[in-house]
Scaffold this motif. Structure first.
Motif, PDB file in Angstrom:
ATOM      1  N   GLY A  66      57.091  48.452 -45.515  1.00  0.00           N
ATOM      2  CA  GLY A  66      55.789  47.623 -44.714  1.00  0.00           C
ATOM      3  C   GLY A  66      56.570  46.424 -43.454  1.00  0.00           C
ATOM      4  O   GLY A  66      55.912  46.196 -42.855  1.00  0.00           O
ATOM      5  N   ALA A  67      56.943  45.631 -45.299  1.00  0.00           N
ATOM      6  CA  ALA A  67      57.238  44.372 -44.407  1.00  0.00           C
ATOM      7  C   ALA A  67      58.099  44.262 -43.143  1.00  0.00           C
ATOM      8  O   ALA A  67      58.439  43.658 -42.235  1.00  0.00           O
ATOM      9  CB  ALA A  67      58.145  43.180 -46.236  1.00  0.00           C
ATOM     10  N   LEU A  68      59.365  45.014 -43.396  1.00  0.00           N
ATOM     11  CA  LEU A  68      60.425  45.271 -42.190  1.00  0.00           C
ATOM     12  C   LEU A  68      59.076  46.406 -41.393  1.00  0.00           C
ATOM     13  O   LEU A  68      60.087  45.883 -40.325  1.00  0.00           O
ATOM     14  CB  LEU A  68      61.878  46.540 -42.618  1.00  0.00           C
ATOM     15  N   VAL A  69      58.166  47.126 -40.914  1.00  0.00           N
ATOM     16  CA  VAL A  69      57.932  47.732 -40.092  1.00  0.00           C
ATOM     17  C   VAL A  69      57.034  46.158 -39.351  1.00  0.00           C
ATOM     18  O   VAL A  69      56.996  46.658 -38.210  1.00  0.00           O
ATOM     19  CB  VAL A  69      57.081  48.668 -40.235  1.00  0.00           C
ATOM     20  N   GLN A  70      56.260  45.512 -39.832  1.00  0.00           N
ATOM     21  CA  GLN A  70      55.433  45.346 -39.898  1.00  0.00           C
ATOM     22  C   GLN A  70      55.695  43.616 -39.230  1.00  0.00           C
ATOM     23  O   GLN A  70      55.447  43.212 -37.753  1.00  0.00           O
ATOM     24  CB  GLN A  70      54.251  44.157 -40.502  1.00  0.00           C
ATOM     25  N   ALA A  71      56.805  43.376 -38.957  1.00  0.00           N
ATOM     26  CA  ALA A  71      57.976  42.581 -38.926  1.00  0.00           C
ATOM     27  C   ALA A  71      58.683  43.123 -37.500  1.00  0.00           C
ATOM     28  O   ALA A  71      58.982  42.259 -36.480  1.00  0.00           O
ATOM     29  CB  ALA A  71      58.760  41.541 -39.943  1.00  0.00           C
ATOM     30  N   ALA A  72      59.188  44.546 -37.836  1.00  0.00           N
ATOM     31  CA  ALA A  72      59.762  44.952 -36.220  1.00  0.00           C
ATOM     32  C   ALA A  72      59.070  44.841 -35.369  1.00  0.00           C
ATOM     33  O   ALA A  72      59.367  45.011 -34.193  1.00  0.00           O
ATOM     34  CB  ALA A  72      61.161  45.964 -36.305  1.00  0.00           C
ATOM     35  N   PHE A 101      55.385  44.113 -33.698  1.00  0.00           N
ATOM     36  CA  PHE A 101      54.234  43.245 -34.306  1.00  0.00           C
ATOM     37  C   PHE A 101      53.003  44.141 -34.321  1.00  0.00           C
ATOM     38  O   PHE A 101      52.604  44.600 -35.255  1.00  0.00           O
ATOM     39  CB  PHE A 101      53.880  42.450 -33.951  1.00  0.00           C
ATOM     40  N   PRO A 102      52.200  44.745 -32.966  1.00  0.00           N
ATOM     41  CA  PRO A 102      50.814  45.105 -32.997  1.00  0.00           C
ATOM     42  C   PRO A 102      51.108  45.779 -34.111  1.00  0.00           C
ATOM     43  O   PRO A 102      50.568  47.080 -35.084  1.00  0.00           O
ATOM     44  CB  PRO A 102      50.057  45.023 -31.846  1.00  0.00           C
ATOM     45  N   GLY A 103      52.018  47.117 -33.991  1.00  0.00           N
ATOM     46  CA  GLY A 103      51.978  48.578 -33.391  1.00  0.00           C
ATOM     47  C   GLY A 103      52.954  48.751 -35.310  1.00  0.00           C
ATOM     48  O   GLY A 103      51.998  49.691 -36.213  1.00  0.00           O
ATOM     49  N   GLY A 104      53.411  48.067 -35.477  1.00  0.00           N
ATOM     50  CA  GLY A 104      53.988  47.648 -37.141  1.00  0.00           C
ATOM     51  C   GLY A 104      53.400  47.636 -38.115  1.00  0.00           C
ATOM     52  O   GLY A 104      53.202  47.985 -39.528  1.00  0.00           O
ATOM     53  N   LEU A 105      52.542  46.574 -37.950  1.00  0.00           N
ATOM     54  CA  LEU A 105      51.464  45.932 -38.871  1.00  0.00           C
ATOM     55  C   LEU A 105      50.677  47.142 -38.588  1.00  0.00           C
ATOM     56  O   LEU A 105      49.837  47.406 -40.593  1.00  0.00           O
ATOM     57  CB  LEU A 105      50.290  45.056 -38.404  1.00  0.00           C
ATOM     58  N   LEU A 106      50.029  47.669 -37.734  1.00  0.00           N
ATOM     59  CA  LEU A 106      48.876  48.838 -38.244  1.00  0.00           C
ATOM     60  C   LEU A 106      49.428  50.582 -39.269  1.00  0.00           C
ATOM     61  O   LEU A 106      48.716  50.357 -39.992  1.00  0.00           O
ATOM     62  CB  LEU A 106      48.548  49.315 -37.066  1.00  0.00           C
ATOM     63  N   ILE A 107      51.023  49.974 -39.134  1.00  0.00           N
ATOM     64  CA  ILE A 107      51.354  51.544 -39.375  1.00  0.00           C
ATOM     65  C   ILE A 107      51.561  51.369 -40.663  1.00  0.00           C
ATOM     66  O   ILE A 107      51.750  51.904 -42.176  1.00  0.00           O
ATOM     67  CB  ILE A 107      52.640  51.599 -38.660  1.00  0.00           C
ATOM     68  N   ALA A 108      52.421  49.561 -41.521  1.00  0.00           N
ATOM     69  CA  ALA A 108      52.351  49.282 -42.436  1.00  0.00           C
ATOM     70  C   ALA A 108      50.865  48.926 -43.351  1.00  0.00           C
ATOM     71  O   ALA A 108      51.051  49.191 -44.545  1.00  0.00           O
ATOM     72  CB  ALA A 108      52.625  47.671 -42.128  1.00  0.00           C
ATOM     73  N   LEU A 109      49.752  48.910 -42.683  1.00  0.00           N
ATOM     74  CA  LEU A 109      48.046  48.720 -43.595  1.00  0.00           C
ATOM     75  C   LEU A 109      47.558  49.888 -43.797  1.00  0.00           C
ATOM     76  O   LEU A 109      46.849  50.614 -44.353  1.00  0.00           O
ATOM     77  CB  LEU A 109      46.840  47.857 -42.477  1.00  0.00           C
ATOM     78  N   ALA A 110      48.177  51.091 -42.683  1.00  0.00           N
ATOM     79  CA  ALA A 110      47.692  52.694 -43.115  1.00  0.00           C
ATOM     80  C   ALA A 110      48.588  52.948 -44.452  1.00  0.00           C
ATOM     81  O   ALA A 110      47.746  54.164 -44.926  1.00  0.00           O
ATOM     82  CB  ALA A 110      47.739  52.786 -41.928  1.00  0.00           C
ATOM     83  N   ALA A 111      49.808  52.759 -44.509  1.00  0.00           N
ATOM     84  CA  ALA A 111      51.123  52.857 -46.222  1.00  0.00           C
ATOM     85  C   ALA A 111      49.909  52.787 -46.695  1.00  0.00           C
ATOM     86  O   ALA A 111      49.937  53.311 -47.807  1.00  0.00           O
ATOM     87  CB  ALA A 111      51.581  52.750 -45.483  1.00  0.00           C
ATOM     88  N   CYS A 112      49.635  51.856 -46.837  1.00  0.00           N
ATOM     89  CA  CYS A 112      49.137  50.405 -48.198  1.00  0.00           C
ATOM     90  C   CYS A 112      48.106  51.682 -48.054  1.00  0.00           C
ATOM     91  O   CYS A 112      47.429  51.823 -49.916  1.00  0.00           O
ATOM     92  CB  CYS A 112      48.490  49.301 -47.840  1.00  0.00           C
ATOM     93  N   ALA A 113      46.649  51.691 -47.535  1.00  0.00           N
ATOM     94  CA  ALA A 113      45.864  52.152 -47.600  1.00  0.00           C
ATOM     95  C   ALA A 113      45.761  54.171 -48.467  1.00  0.00           C
ATOM     96  O   ALA A 113      45.007  54.271 -49.576  1.00  0.00           O
ATOM     97  CB  ALA A 113      45.361  52.370 -46.517  1.00  0.00           C
ATOM     98  N   LEU A 169      52.400  38.460 -40.898  1.00  0.00           N
ATOM     99  CA  LEU A 169      52.529  37.271 -42.664  1.00  0.00           C
ATOM    100  C   LEU A 169      51.101  37.744 -43.151  1.00  0.00           C
ATOM    101  O   LEU A 169      51.205  38.359 -44.082  1.00  0.00           O
ATOM    102  CB  LEU A 169      53.883  36.466 -42.856  1.00  0.00           C
ATOM    103  N   GLY A 170      50.282  36.590 -42.352  1.00  0.00           N
ATOM    104  CA  GLY A 170      48.800  36.665 -43.428  1.00  0.00           C
ATOM    105  C   GLY A 170      48.260  37.940 -42.659  1.00  0.00           C
ATOM    106  O   GLY A 170      47.502  38.505 -43.561  1.00  0.00           O
ATOM    107  N   LEU A 171      48.348  38.733 -41.350  1.00  0.00           N
ATOM    108  CA  LEU A 171      47.312  39.558 -41.291  1.00  0.00           C
ATOM    109  C   LEU A 171      48.211  40.818 -42.620  1.00  0.00           C
ATOM    110  O   LEU A 171      47.343  41.522 -42.934  1.00  0.00           O
ATOM    111  CB  LEU A 171      47.639  39.930 -39.882  1.00  0.00           C
ATOM    112  N   PHE A 172      49.438  40.446 -42.559  1.00  0.00           N
ATOM    113  CA  PHE A 172      50.007  42.012 -43.685  1.00  0.00           C
ATOM    114  C   PHE A 172      49.449  41.851 -45.111  1.00  0.00           C
ATOM    115  O   PHE A 172      48.831  42.517 -45.524  1.00  0.00           O
ATOM    116  CB  PHE A 172      50.947  41.580 -43.582  1.00  0.00           C
ATOM    117  N   LEU A 173      49.586  40.373 -45.825  1.00  0.00           N
ATOM    118  CA  LEU A 173      49.114  39.638 -46.538  1.00  0.00           C
ATOM    119  C   LEU A 173      47.187  39.885 -46.629  1.00  0.00           C
ATOM    120  O   LEU A 173      46.596  40.768 -48.241  1.00  0.00           O
ATOM    121  CB  LEU A 173      49.759  38.732 -47.368  1.00  0.00           C
TER     122      LEU A 173
END
Length: 152
Positions: free
Chosen positions: A53-59, A61-73, A120-124
């Protein structure tokens, strides 16, 4: 008429054994090594999801963050359903949080894995909010097919 009435309970064999108490659950249950290994496995999966998620959301930004949070969920709720307890959601969340904090520590050169402060803040915060939502759901949905009763 001389009909003899028998009681249904008189047909059962009699024993002098004391009645069994309730089966302990939760923290009072006996230690199960398979369950502990499952929790450790979920924590390792949480750390892997944090790294990805850290790598995807940084690469992206808006779509990668959603993918990372969906993976967490998906991982947190999947752990909750798999184990059937709140600890099933908290074990991968703990692994995720530890990995995110270690990724935040950075290197001596001053750079770290995360791209920008907003991501970073949104992912955390988003990951922690998802973990709390998955861990505090009241009950898991029960299927009507397993109960043997008709209807919902």
């Amino acid at each position: 008429m001389n009909s003899r009435r028998t009681r249904a309970s008189s047909q059962a064999p009699r024993t002098d054994a004391p009645p069994k108490g309730p089966v302990p659950t939760g923290l009072a249950a006996p230690v199960n090594p398979a369950r502990i290994a499952g929790y450790v496995g979920l924590a390792v999966l949480g750390a892997l999801v944090a790294l990805a998620g850290a790598l995807v959301q940084a690469a992206w930004f808006p779509g990668g963050l959603l993918i990372a949070l969906a993976a967490c969920a998906g991982l947190f709720y999947g752990g909750r359903v798999l184990v059937g307890t709140q600890l099933g959601a908290l074990a991968p969340a703990a692994g995720w949080l530890i990995a995110v904090v270690l990724l935040l520590s950075g290197r001596p050169e001053g750079d770290y894995v995360f791209g920008d402060e907003l991501g970073l803040g949104l992912f955390l915060l988003g990951g922690m909010a998802v973990a709390v939502m998955c861990a505090t759901t009241s009950r898991l949905p029960q299927s009507a097919t397993n109960t043997g009763r008709p209807g919902p």
